[in-house]
Scaffold this active site. Structure first.
Site, PDB file in Angstrom:
ATOM      1  N   LYS A   1      26.326 -51.357 -66.863  1.00  0.00           N
ATOM      2  CA  LYS A   1      26.128 -50.969 -68.269  1.00  0.00           C
ATOM      3  C   LYS A   1      25.276 -52.043 -68.950  1.00  0.00           C
ATOM      4  O   LYS A   1      25.497 -53.215 -68.685  1.00  0.00           O
ATOM      5  CB  LYS A   1      27.483 -50.887 -68.997  1.00  0.00           C
ATOM      6  CG  LYS A   1      28.456 -49.862 -68.455  1.00  0.00           C
ATOM      7  CD  LYS A   1      29.760 -49.854 -69.248  1.00  0.00           C
ATOM      8  CE  LYS A   1      30.551 -51.134 -69.094  1.00  0.00           C
ATOM      9  NZ  LYS A   1      31.840 -51.133 -69.827  1.00  0.00           N
TER      10      LYS A   1
ATOM     11  N   THR B   1      38.921 -53.975 -73.950  1.00  0.00           N
ATOM     12  CA  THR B   1      39.279 -52.656 -74.464  1.00  0.00           C
ATOM     13  C   THR B   1      40.688 -52.265 -74.017  1.00  0.00           C
ATOM     14  O   THR B   1      41.529 -51.903 -74.840  1.00  0.00           O
ATOM     15  CB  THR B   1      38.267 -51.593 -73.999  1.00  0.00           C
ATOM     16  OG1 THR B   1      36.955 -51.972 -74.448  1.00  0.00           O
ATOM     17  CG2 THR B   1      38.610 -50.220 -74.564  1.00  0.00           C
TER      18      THR B   1
ATOM     19  N   LEU C   1      36.433 -45.080 -70.352  1.00  0.00           N
ATOM     20  CA  LEU C   1      37.084 -46.250 -70.938  1.00  0.00           C
ATOM     21  C   LEU C   1      36.605 -47.549 -70.294  1.00  0.00           C
ATOM     22  O   LEU C   1      36.663 -47.713 -69.071  1.00  0.00           O
ATOM     23  CB  LEU C   1      38.602 -46.143 -70.770  1.00  0.00           C
ATOM     24  CG  LEU C   1      39.270 -44.978 -71.512  1.00  0.00           C
ATOM     25  CD1 LEU C   1      40.586 -44.609 -70.851  1.00  0.00           C
ATOM     26  CD2 LEU C   1      39.484 -45.360 -72.975  1.00  0.00           C
ATOM     27  N   ASP C   2      36.134 -48.449 -71.120  1.00  0.00           N
ATOM     28  CA  ASP C   2      35.837 -49.812 -70.681  1.00  0.00           C
ATOM     29  C   ASP C   2      37.154 -50.522 -70.369  1.00  0.00           C
ATOM     30  O   ASP C   2      38.227 -50.109 -70.819  1.00  0.00           O
ATOM     31  CB  ASP C   2      35.081 -50.540 -71.799  1.00  0.00           C
ATOM     32  CG  ASP C   2      34.864 -52.002 -71.512  1.00  0.00           C
ATOM     33  OD1 ASP C   2      34.336 -52.329 -70.435  1.00  0.00           O
ATOM     34  OD2 ASP C   2      35.258 -52.831 -72.358  1.00  0.00           O
ATOM     35  N   VAL C   3      37.084 -51.613 -69.610  1.00  0.00           N
ATOM     36  CA  VAL C   3      38.300 -52.351 -69.252  1.00  0.00           C
ATOM     37  C   VAL C   3      38.458 -53.621 -70.087  1.00  0.00           C
ATOM     38  O   VAL C   3      39.357 -53.740 -70.919  1.00  0.00           O
ATOM     39  CB  VAL C   3      38.314 -52.714 -67.746  1.00  0.00           C
ATOM     40  CG1 VAL C   3      39.527 -53.599 -67.421  1.00  0.00           C
ATOM     41  CG2 VAL C   3      38.361 -51.450 -66.899  1.00  0.00           C
TER      42      VAL C   3
END
Length: 228
Positions: free
Chosen positions: A156, A15, A10-12
């Site tokens: 990323k 998101t 999960l991205d933060v």
């Protein structure tokens, strides 16, 4: 037939946590400190310049240390004021560290998913800030681990970042993972290049790209559970 995943990455920002609002709140304090009224025009200018700076970082063109200092030098330079970039960064960081504005559905979805999957955070950013924000939001308790680009020494969508993450996720192959994020460039492209399935969180209904195709696309986080 639903695919069986073992881990959800999960991205933060954008998101799980509302970074845009956190950024605006922090910059209002910074602008006032340096004698400027925080108009929408100035906030938008900073946002645009910051987005360009992070895009350059994700392409590997600048280091994070260069980014966080130079963005304030450039921003205030555009407003006709010379500032110490590190002092501005320290002030902004102190505001951002306290921000934990949850995106709608983030807490409920993470609480539900962590009962069935191993959850991991995959985020670009400053380690101390991301850890503080995740703790303040209550999201950290659902995560098996948190991977921040500062700790990884890469970001990323770079392969080296995902190699760092995968080396710390034992017993699960990339093909058994789903990466969820709001950025086509850093999240979806990064995940696809690393061999994970991807889900684009696109609440605004932005147009996609022919060269970056996610496996899934959702408008609300609650939609995750419809195909998991």
């Amino acid at each position: 037939m639903k695919k069986q995943y073992q881990a959800i990455l999960l991205d933060v920002d954008g998101t799980l946590l509302d970074f845009n609002q956190a950024e605006a709140d922090g910059m209002k304090v910074v602008l006032r400190t340096y004698g400027f009224e925080p108009t929408q025009e100035r906030l938008s200018l900073y946002h645009e310049m910051n987005e360009r700076a992070w895009a350059a970082f994700e392409r590997g063109e600048v280091t994070k240390e260069q980014l966080v200092c130079q963005r304030f030098v450039d921003f205030f330079g555009a407003l006709g004021k010379e500032v110490d970039g590190w002092e501005a960064e320290k002030l902004y960081r102190s505001q951002l560290d306290r921000s934990a504005i949850l995106i709608e559905g983030a807490l409920d979805v993470c609480e539900s998913l962590h009962k069935k999957y191993d959850l991991y955070i995959v985020t670009n950013g400053t380690s101390s800030t991301q850890y503080k924000r995740l703790a303040a939001s209550g999201l950290d308790r659902f995560m098996k681990d948190i991977f921040v680009s500062e700790d990884a020494g890469s970001q990323k969508p770079q392969k080296e970042y995902f190699d760092y993450c995968f080396s710390r996720i034992p017993g699960i192959s990339p093909g058994q993972m789903l990466l969820v994020g709001d950025s086509l460039q850093s999240d979806i492209l990064g995940g696809k290049q690393a061999g994970t399935d991807t889900c684009w969180y696109n609440p605004g209904g932005l147009p996609g790209r022919e060269d970056i195709r996610p496996d899934y696309e959702i408008r609300a986080l609650a939609e995750l559970e419809t195909f998991l």
